[in-house]
Design a protein around this motif. Structure first.
Motif, PDB file in Angstrom:
ATOM      1  N   LYS A  89       0.851  -1.193   0.000  1.00 49.18           N
ATOM      2  CA  LYS A  89       0.000   0.000   0.000  1.00 49.18           C
ATOM      3  C   LYS A  89       0.883   1.238   0.000  1.00 49.18           C
ATOM      4  O   LYS A  89       1.545   1.538   1.000  1.00 49.18           O
ATOM      5  CB  LYS A  89      -0.939   0.011   1.207  1.00 49.18           C
ATOM      6  CG  LYS A  89      -2.011  -1.044   1.144  1.00 49.18           C
ATOM      7  CD  LYS A  89      -3.005  -0.886   2.278  1.00 49.18           C
ATOM      8  CE  LYS A  89      -4.107  -1.924   2.155  1.00 49.18           C
ATOM      9  NZ  LYS A  89      -5.053  -1.815   3.274  1.00 49.18           N
ATOM     10  N   ALA A  90       0.857   1.946  -1.100  1.00 51.41           N
ATOM     11  CA  ALA A  90       1.663   3.169  -1.210  1.00 51.41           C
ATOM     12  C   ALA A  90       1.275   4.195  -0.156  1.00 51.41           C
ATOM     13  O   ALA A  90       2.114   4.994   0.275  1.00 51.41           O
ATOM     14  CB  ALA A  90       1.516   3.749  -2.617  1.00 51.41           C
ATOM     15  N   SER A  91       0.026   4.158   0.302  1.00 49.46           N
ATOM     16  CA  SER A  91      -0.433   5.113   1.313  1.00 49.46           C
ATOM     17  C   SER A  91       0.267   4.926   2.658  1.00 49.46           C
ATOM     18  O   SER A  91       0.261   5.829   3.493  1.00 49.46           O
ATOM     19  CB  SER A  91      -1.954   4.988   1.496  1.00 49.46           C
ATOM     20  OG  SER A  91      -2.299   3.691   1.951  1.00 49.46           O
ATOM     21  N   TRP A  92       0.877   3.778   2.872  1.00 48.46           N
ATOM     22  CA  TRP A  92       1.606   3.539   4.113  1.00 48.46           C
ATOM     23  C   TRP A  92       2.957   4.249   4.140  1.00 48.46           C
ATOM     24  O   TRP A  92       3.519   4.498   5.210  1.00 48.46           O
ATOM     25  CB  TRP A  92       1.853   2.038   4.297  1.00 48.46           C
ATOM     26  CG  TRP A  92       0.690   1.274   4.831  1.00 48.46           C
ATOM     27  CD1 TRP A  92      -0.622   1.385   4.466  1.00 48.46           C
ATOM     28  CD2 TRP A  92       0.735   0.247   5.821  1.00 48.46           C
ATOM     29  NE1 TRP A  92      -1.386   0.485   5.145  1.00 48.46           N
ATOM     30  CE2 TRP A  92      -0.579  -0.228   5.985  1.00 48.46           C
ATOM     31  CE3 TRP A  92       1.761  -0.321   6.544  1.00 48.46           C
ATOM     32  CZ2 TRP A  92      -0.884  -1.251   6.882  1.00 48.46           C
ATOM     33  CZ3 TRP A  92       1.459  -1.342   7.437  1.00 48.46           C
ATOM     34  CH2 TRP A  92       0.144  -1.789   7.604  1.00 48.46           C
ATOM     35  N   LEU A  93       3.535   4.546   2.997  1.00 47.21           N
ATOM     36  CA  LEU A  93       4.905   5.046   2.947  1.00 47.21           C
ATOM     37  C   LEU A  93       5.134   6.315   3.767  1.00 47.21           C
ATOM     38  O   LEU A  93       6.102   6.377   4.524  1.00 47.21           O
ATOM     39  CB  LEU A  93       5.359   5.212   1.504  1.00 47.21           C
ATOM     40  CG  LEU A  93       5.470   3.889   0.727  1.00 47.21           C
ATOM     41  CD1 LEU A  93       5.844   4.157  -0.725  1.00 47.21           C
ATOM     42  CD2 LEU A  93       6.448   2.933   1.382  1.00 47.21           C
ATOM     43  N   PRO A  94       4.279   7.345   3.676  1.00 50.55           N
ATOM     44  CA  PRO A  94       4.529   8.525   4.521  1.00 50.55           C
ATOM     45  C   PRO A  94       4.496   8.204   6.018  1.00 50.55           C
ATOM     46  O   PRO A  94       5.269   8.774   6.792  1.00 50.55           O
ATOM     47  CB  PRO A  94       3.389   9.484   4.129  1.00 50.55           C
ATOM     48  CG  PRO A  94       3.027   9.072   2.746  1.00 50.55           C
ATOM     49  CD  PRO A  94       3.188   7.580   2.718  1.00 50.55           C
ATOM     50  N   LEU A  95       3.635   7.274   6.423  1.00 49.96           N
ATOM     51  CA  LEU A  95       3.576   6.889   7.837  1.00 49.96           C
ATOM     52  C   LEU A  95       4.854   6.165   8.261  1.00 49.96           C
ATOM     53  O   LEU A  95       5.373   6.388   9.354  1.00 49.96           O
ATOM     54  CB  LEU A  95       2.359   5.995   8.093  1.00 49.96           C
ATOM     55  CG  LEU A  95       1.002   6.606   7.776  1.00 49.96           C
ATOM     56  CD1 LEU A  95      -0.090   5.574   7.889  1.00 49.96           C
ATOM     57  CD2 LEU A  95       0.733   7.800   8.677  1.00 49.96           C
ATOM     58  N   LEU A  96       5.359   5.302   7.396  1.00 51.51           N
ATOM     59  CA  LEU A  96       6.594   4.586   7.706  1.00 51.51           C
ATOM     60  C   LEU A  96       7.781   5.541   7.770  1.00 51.51           C
ATOM     61  O   LEU A  96       8.682   5.368   8.604  1.00 51.51           O
ATOM     62  CB  LEU A  96       6.832   3.480   6.683  1.00 51.51           C
ATOM     63  CG  LEU A  96       5.773   2.368   6.684  1.00 51.51           C
ATOM     64  CD1 LEU A  96       5.953   1.451   5.491  1.00 51.51           C
ATOM     65  CD2 LEU A  96       5.796   1.590   7.989  1.00 51.51           C
TER      66      LEU A  96
END
Length: 192
Positions: A89-96
């Motif tokens: 999920k690309a949407s996870w990247l900023p959170l990571l």
């Protein structure tokens, strides 16, 4: 540079029909084992690339870096798409990214088909490294199977350029990653 599996994971893989038990095992990487691998890497001039299969492993790597178990800032590979780990999920990247120490060098290793290219697009937009073609990806964005690693690298370069990124030369990549030119000198192979 070599992969350092940076934590344990209960690895589960269901059969496609989910009616029966699938593959399952413990991907066992306790802290003592990680420390032993890191000591051997350091003694041989090998830069560890910390593979993170879930968010807890990523957070542990940041603690390892603070304790000087791995370089600070660390080199991190977010392994996404393993069924019992982080999803593709690309949407996870900023959170990571929020969990990483300042200056951490990171990349995504996506496991899957077309969905991994969304990860690479997002990586390029976030100004990070797009890497690792043939090891975990065998499909091009249109769903066709790649016939060579070169096709995958060409597609990664196109993805990075479309996001306004430059492609590093081998010398620039070594400098970015803190690698010495020439690599590791291995002893000659013994004949059998």
């Amino acid at each position: 540079m070599a992969a350092l599996n940076a934590g344990s994971l209960n690895y589960l893989k269901l059969r496609s029909n989910t009616s029966g038990r699938g593959r399952r095992f413990l991907f066992d990487n306790p802290v003592d084992k990680i420390e032993q691998f890191e000591k051997v890497m350091k003694a041989n001039g090998i830069v560890p690339e910390c593979e993170c299969f879930d968010t807890g492993i990523l957070r542990s790597v940041m603690m390892y870096a603070k304790r000087s178990m791995v370089p600070n800032p660390p080199h991190v590979s977010l392994v996404m798409g393993v069924e019992s780990g982080m999803p593709n999920k690309a949407s996870w990247l900023p959170l990571l990214l929020e969990e990483m120490l300042p200056g951490s060098h990171w990349q995504v290793i996506g496991i899957g088909r077309q969905e991994v290219w969304q990860l690479h697009q997002r990586c390029a937009e976030l100004a990070v490294t797009c890497a690792r073609a043939s090891r975990t990806r065998f499909y091009l964005p249109d769903g066709s199977k790649a016939t060579s690693n070169g096709q995958l690298i060409e597609q990664l370069a196109k993805t990075a350029k479309a996001a306004g990124r430059d492609i590093a030369t081998p010398a620039e990549a070594r400098q970015i990653l803190g690698l010495r030119a020439g690599g590791l000198k291995l002893p000659p192979r013994r004949s059998r």
